[in-house]
Write a protein that holds these residues in place. Structure first.
Motif, PDB file in Angstrom:
ATOM      1  N   TYR A 183      41.695  38.696  15.186  1.00 11.38           N
ATOM      2  CA  TYR A 183      41.246  39.940  15.823  1.00 11.38           C
ATOM      3  C   TYR A 183      42.269  41.043  15.530  1.00 11.38           C
ATOM      4  CZ  TYR A 183      37.866  37.220  18.549  1.00 11.38           C
ATOM      5  OH  TYR A 183      36.822  36.401  18.935  1.00 11.38           O
ATOM      6  N   LEU A 184      41.761  42.256  15.330  1.00  6.02           N
ATOM      7  CA  LEU A 184      42.576  43.454  15.196  1.00  6.02           C
ATOM      8  C   LEU A 184      42.067  44.506  16.178  1.00  6.02           C
ATOM      9  CD1 LEU A 184      43.040  43.769  11.311  1.00  6.02           C
ATOM     10  CD2 LEU A 184      44.788  43.114  12.988  1.00  6.02           C
ATOM     11  N   PHE A 185      42.966  45.351  16.645  1.00  4.71           N
ATOM     12  CA  PHE A 185      42.588  46.352  17.649  1.00  4.71           C
ATOM     13  C   PHE A 185      41.989  47.571  16.936  1.00  4.71           C
ATOM     14  CE2 PHE A 185      43.208  49.437  21.047  1.00  4.71           C
ATOM     15  CZ  PHE A 185      42.828  48.698  22.145  1.00  4.71           C
ATOM     16  N   GLU A 186      40.739  47.856  17.232  1.00  8.46           N
ATOM     17  CA  GLU A 186      40.041  48.982  16.635  1.00  8.46           C
ATOM     18  C   GLU A 186      39.201  49.691  17.702  1.00  8.46           C
ATOM     19  OE1 GLU A 186      37.657  47.725  13.393  1.00  8.46           O
ATOM     20  OE2 GLU A 186      39.332  46.956  12.196  1.00  8.46           O
ATOM     21  N   ASN A 187      39.306  51.014  17.732  1.00 10.44           N
ATOM     22  CA  ASN A 187      38.477  51.830  18.625  1.00 10.44           C
ATOM     23  C   ASN A 187      38.601  51.392  20.086  1.00 10.44           C
ATOM     24  OD1 ASN A 187      37.526  53.307  16.396  1.00 10.44           O
ATOM     25  ND2 ASN A 187      35.896  51.782  16.052  1.00 10.44           N
ATOM     26  N   GLY A 188      39.805  51.058  20.509  1.00 17.27           N
ATOM     27  CA  GLY A 188      40.068  50.721  21.899  1.00 17.27           C
ATOM     28  C   GLY A 188      39.676  49.324  22.295  1.00 17.27           C
ATOM     29  N   ASP A 189      39.397  48.449  21.335  1.00 14.29           N
ATOM     30  CA  ASP A 189      39.014  47.089  21.698  1.00 14.29           C
ATOM     31  C   ASP A 189      39.422  46.146  20.571  1.00 14.29           C
ATOM     32  OD1 ASP A 189      38.062  44.976  23.075  1.00 14.29           O
ATOM     33  OD2 ASP A 189      35.923  45.505  22.882  1.00 14.29           O
ATOM     34  N   LEU A 190      39.490  44.839  20.907  1.00 17.10           N
ATOM     35  CA  LEU A 190      39.799  43.822  19.905  1.00 17.10           C
ATOM     36  C   LEU A 190      38.539  43.517  19.110  1.00 17.10           C
ATOM     37  CD1 LEU A 190      42.053  41.338  21.926  1.00 17.10           C
ATOM     38  CD2 LEU A 190      42.762  42.829  20.049  1.00 17.10           C
ATOM     39  N   THR A 221      35.715  32.217  27.855  1.00 15.49           N
ATOM     40  CA  THR A 221      34.684  32.908  28.623  1.00 15.49           C
ATOM     41  C   THR A 221      34.921  34.411  28.553  1.00 15.49           C
ATOM     42  OG1 THR A 221      36.006  32.797  30.649  1.00 15.49           O
ATOM     43  CG2 THR A 221      34.521  30.921  30.192  1.00 15.49           C
ATOM     44  N   THR A 222      33.989  35.149  29.126  1.00 16.33           N
ATOM     45  CA  THR A 222      34.121  36.610  29.114  1.00 16.33           C
ATOM     46  C   THR A 222      35.342  37.040  29.925  1.00 16.33           C
ATOM     47  OG1 THR A 222      31.719  36.816  28.921  1.00 16.33           O
ATOM     48  CG2 THR A 222      32.938  38.765  29.613  1.00 16.33           C
ATOM     49  N   GLU A 223      35.545  36.386  31.067  1.00 18.10           N
ATOM     50  CA  GLU A 223      36.694  36.738  31.885  1.00 18.10           C
ATOM     51  C   GLU A 223      38.015  36.443  31.148  1.00 18.10           C
ATOM     52  OE1 GLU A 223      36.284  34.638  35.515  1.00 18.10           O
ATOM     53  OE2 GLU A 223      34.571  35.854  36.233  1.00 18.10           O
ATOM     54  N   ARG A 224      38.069  35.281  30.473  1.00 14.53           N
ATOM     55  CA  ARG A 224      39.312  34.936  29.755  1.00 14.53           C
ATOM     56  C   ARG A 224      39.521  35.883  28.590  1.00 14.53           C
ATOM     57  NH1 ARG A 224      42.951  33.007  32.372  1.00 14.53           N
ATOM     58  NH2 ARG A 224      43.950  32.103  30.509  1.00 14.53           N
ATOM     59  N   MET A 225      38.431  36.346  27.996  1.00 18.87           N
ATOM     60  CA  MET A 225      38.567  37.282  26.887  1.00 18.87           C
ATOM     61  C   MET A 225      39.127  38.604  27.381  1.00 18.87           C
ATOM     62  SD  MET A 225      38.233  37.156  23.696  1.00 18.87           S
ATOM     63  CE  MET A 225      38.465  38.345  22.362  1.00 18.87           C
ATOM     64  N   GLN A 226      38.737  39.057  28.553  1.00 19.57           N
ATOM     65  CA  GLN A 226      39.292  40.286  29.106  1.00 19.57           C
ATOM     66  C   GLN A 226      40.784  40.118  29.425  1.00 19.57           C
ATOM     67  OE1 GLN A 226      37.840  43.267  29.354  1.00 19.57           O
ATOM     68  NE2 GLN A 226      35.928  42.453  28.468  1.00 19.57           N
ATOM     69  N   TYR A 227      41.135  38.953  29.908  1.00 19.83           N
ATOM     70  CA  TYR A 227      42.555  38.680  30.198  1.00 19.83           C
ATOM     71  C   TYR A 227      43.383  38.707  28.909  1.00 19.83           C
ATOM     72  CZ  TYR A 227      46.764  36.205  31.631  1.00 19.83           C
ATOM     73  OH  TYR A 227      48.077  35.842  31.863  1.00 19.83           O
ATOM     74  N   LEU A 228      42.837  38.086  27.863  1.00 22.14           N
ATOM     75  CA  LEU A 228      43.563  38.083  26.577  1.00 22.14           C
ATOM     76  C   LEU A 228      43.712  39.502  26.033  1.00 22.14           C
ATOM     77  CD1 LEU A 228      41.918  34.978  24.833  1.00 22.14           C
ATOM     78  CD2 LEU A 228      44.110  35.090  26.031  1.00 22.14           C
ATOM     79  N   ARG A 229      42.723  40.333  26.266  1.00 21.00           N
ATOM     80  CA  ARG A 229      42.801  41.728  25.819  1.00 21.00           C
ATOM     81  C   ARG A 229      43.957  42.439  26.515  1.00 21.00           C
ATOM     82  NH1 ARG A 229      40.866  46.524  27.738  1.00 21.00           N
ATOM     83  NH2 ARG A 229      40.311  48.135  26.159  1.00 21.00           N
ATOM     84  N   ARG A 230      44.116  42.230  27.853  1.00 20.12           N
ATOM     85  CA  ARG A 230      45.210  42.869  28.571  1.00 20.12           C
ATOM     86  C   ARG A 230      46.566  42.360  28.081  1.00 20.12           C
ATOM     87  NH1 ARG A 230      41.804  41.849  33.004  1.00 20.12           N
ATOM     88  NH2 ARG A 230      43.157  40.132  33.669  1.00 20.12           N
ATOM     89  N   LEU A 271      47.316  44.126  24.763  1.00 23.96           N
ATOM     90  CA  LEU A 271      47.720  45.525  24.909  1.00 23.96           C
ATOM     91  C   LEU A 271      49.103  45.656  25.539  1.00 23.96           C
ATOM     92  CD1 LEU A 271      44.336  47.144  26.064  1.00 23.96           C
ATOM     93  CD2 LEU A 271      45.427  47.284  23.811  1.00 23.96           C
ATOM     94  N   ASP A 272      49.436  44.757  26.455  1.00 20.61           N
ATOM     95  CA  ASP A 272      50.734  44.834  27.128  1.00 20.61           C
ATOM     96  C   ASP A 272      51.900  44.391  26.226  1.00 20.61           C
ATOM     97  OD1 ASP A 272      49.457  45.762  29.362  1.00 20.61           O
ATOM     98  OD2 ASP A 272      49.361  43.787  30.347  1.00 20.61           O
ATOM     99  N   ASN A 273      51.650  43.499  25.305  1.00 17.18           N
ATOM    100  CA  ASN A 273      52.758  42.897  24.543  1.00 17.18           C
ATOM    101  C   ASN A 273      52.679  43.117  23.029  1.00 17.18           C
ATOM    102  OD1 ASN A 273      54.217  41.015  26.701  1.00 17.18           O
ATOM    103  ND2 ASN A 273      51.993  40.776  26.988  1.00 17.18           N
ATOM    104  N   PHE A 274      51.481  43.403  22.499  1.00 17.47           N
ATOM    105  CA  PHE A 274      51.332  43.493  21.041  1.00 17.47           C
ATOM    106  C   PHE A 274      50.508  44.721  20.665  1.00 17.47           C
ATOM    107  CE2 PHE A 274      51.547  39.062  22.392  1.00 17.47           C
ATOM    108  CZ  PHE A 274      52.661  38.606  21.681  1.00 17.47           C
ATOM    109  N   ALA A 275      50.885  45.862  21.180  1.00 19.17           N
ATOM    110  CA  ALA A 275      50.146  47.079  20.876  1.00 19.17           C
ATOM    111  C   ALA A 275      50.400  47.501  19.435  1.00 19.17           C
ATOM    112  CB  ALA A 275      50.559  48.195  21.839  1.00 19.17           C
TER     113      ALA A 275
END
Length: 430
Positions: free
Chosen positions: A170-177, A135-144, A147-151
């Motif tokens: 997914y790869l981190f680009e322009n501040g987002d996955l 879900t959208t909420e779970r996707m936001q959690y995965l993003r955090r 960023l916290d563990n695999f920057a």
């Protein structure tokens, strides 16, 4: 005003850029492309790692699963390639009723322990998450969590939506996955991943029969690897033993050659000594065995040799036979003067010689008796005059070629002392 321009940093950057452009990426040969991979950032995942992630995800459809991705990143100019070769499942303790995805200190300690044990040459390049529904909420959690563990720009997340069976990197680009359009699956002998899968095999895959075949193949490959390692160790050991034996054989050969040379020299020395002794025996030189009666003529000062009056007075003229009581010889030997018989024999052993003959000494009858015995025995002999250096044995060798008549010569000449001869002495030879 003087302006100082430092070009050191610029030169270093240019040098690094040239090295990166010249460095070739080691790409696998057996690959399967999934989706579009035309971007300058490409993701490669090994088949065993990919299979293990799917087995975890679909083995428990209602649970959330996570873990880390291990591999390496290679660069060549503007192109960057991420190679995933290992996967470690995160072990959540379930404390405080937490069932979601998280990476705390205990989880990381378990992950690093497995990395050191199974994948010591790989590094963390990302992570994976398998959720029953995204879900959208779970996707936001995965993003955090990311960023916290695999920057990092080249740290990836592999997300599996179990409900829709949707799988994406997914790869981190322009501040987002940002979801990637595609990736590449490659095939190689990944022994480390195979061993980890065998040790951590706790969840069966949906395709159980095929998975069993895969596991059997993995075990066979691992056994083959262990046999190759053992054969390599045995080969190294046998090579060391062979080298040692070669050195031992060389040392023994060198010692044998030295011993042979020494024995050869000793044999030559013994032969030379034997030849010298043989020549000394043939020439009758001084130093022979005195027990055999071989002694050179003694020589006094002034080249004067000792003489014996009785022996020097001997001649080849035969002595008249000894007169016996009341018996006269019928004939007289030629070359001898007649001797009158005296009927009266002096009991003292001395006799009177008639017709002006000199009175004989006490030793005359004995000499005459020995001469008479030689004549009566009919012995024929020759005479030899002793010279300087002569010996009885040497004279026998000269005339007879051997010393077999050594005793006869001594007996015939009545030599009381066979160890001494005198120059001018006449020796009778039978």
């Amino acid at each position: 005003m003087i302006e100082i321009i430092c070009n050191g940093d610029d030169e270093a950057k240019e040098k690094n850029e040239k090295n990166e452009k010249n460095t070739a990426i080691r790409r696998p040969k057996n690959i399967k492309q999934i989706g579009d991979v035309s971007s300058d950032r490409k993701i490669y995942i090994e088949d065993y790692a990919f299979t293990y992630i799917r087995s975890i995800a679909y083995g428990t459809p209602q649970e959330e699963q996570s873990g880390v991705l291990l591999g390496e990143c290679q660069k060549s100019g503007e192109e960057k390639c991420l190679f995933i070769k290992g996967v470690i499942k995160a072990r959540h303790s379930g404390e405080d009723g937490r069932q979601d995805i998280y990476f705390d200190e205990k989880v990381w300690n378990g992950i690093y322990a497995d990395v050191e044990k199974y994948f010591p040459n790989l590094q963390v390049v990302g992570w994976f998450a398998a959720l029953p529904d995204v879900t959208t909420e779970r996707m936001q959690y995965l993003r955090r969590v990311h960023l916290d563990n695999f920057a990092g720009n080249m740290k990836t997340m592999y997300l599996i939506n179990k409900a829709e069976k949707d799988e994406n990197f997914y790869l981190f680009e322009n501040g987002d996955l940002k979801k990637q359009k595609g990736y590449v699956c490659f095939y190689e002998r990944n022994y480390e991943m195979q061993e980890y899968m065998l040790q951590k095999r706790g969840v069966k895959s949906v395709e159980a029969p095929e998975k069993d075949k895969v596991m059997k193949s993995i075990r066979a490959i691992i056994n083959e690897k262990e046999e190759q390692k053992l054969q390599k160790k045995n080969a190294v050991f046998m090579y060391g033993i062979s080298s040692f034996m070669v050195v031992v054989v060389l040392v023994i050969g060198i010692n044998l050659m030295n011993s042979y040379e020494k024995m050869k020299n000793l044999d030559q020395s013994l032969s030379s000594i034997a030849l010298q002794m043989s020549n000394m025996n043939d020439n009758g030189s001084e130093g022979e065995d005195t027990a055999g009666g071989v002694v050179s003529v003694n020589k006094l000062d002034g080249n004067v040799y000792p003489t014996r009056q009785a022996e020097s007075a001997q001649t080849d003229v035969q002595q008249p036979p000894v007169q016996t009581e009341g018996v006269m010889p019928d004939t007289q030997p030629s070359g001898q003067s007649s001797i009158a018989a005296n009927p009266e024999i002096n009991h003292a052993g001395s006799g009177q010689v008639q017709n002006g003959q000199a009175e004989e000494t006490d030793t005359a009858p004995q000499v005459q008796t020995e001469a008479a015995q030689d004549v009566q025995a009919g012995a024929a002999y020759e005479t030899y005059t002793v010279q300087d250096g002569d010996t009885v044995m040497g004279i026998c060798k000269k005339y007879y070629g051997s010393i077999s008549k050594f005793s006869e010569v001594i007996a015939l000449n009545h030599l009381e002392d066979a160890d001494q001869l005198y120059v001018g002495q006449e020796i009778k030879l039978p």
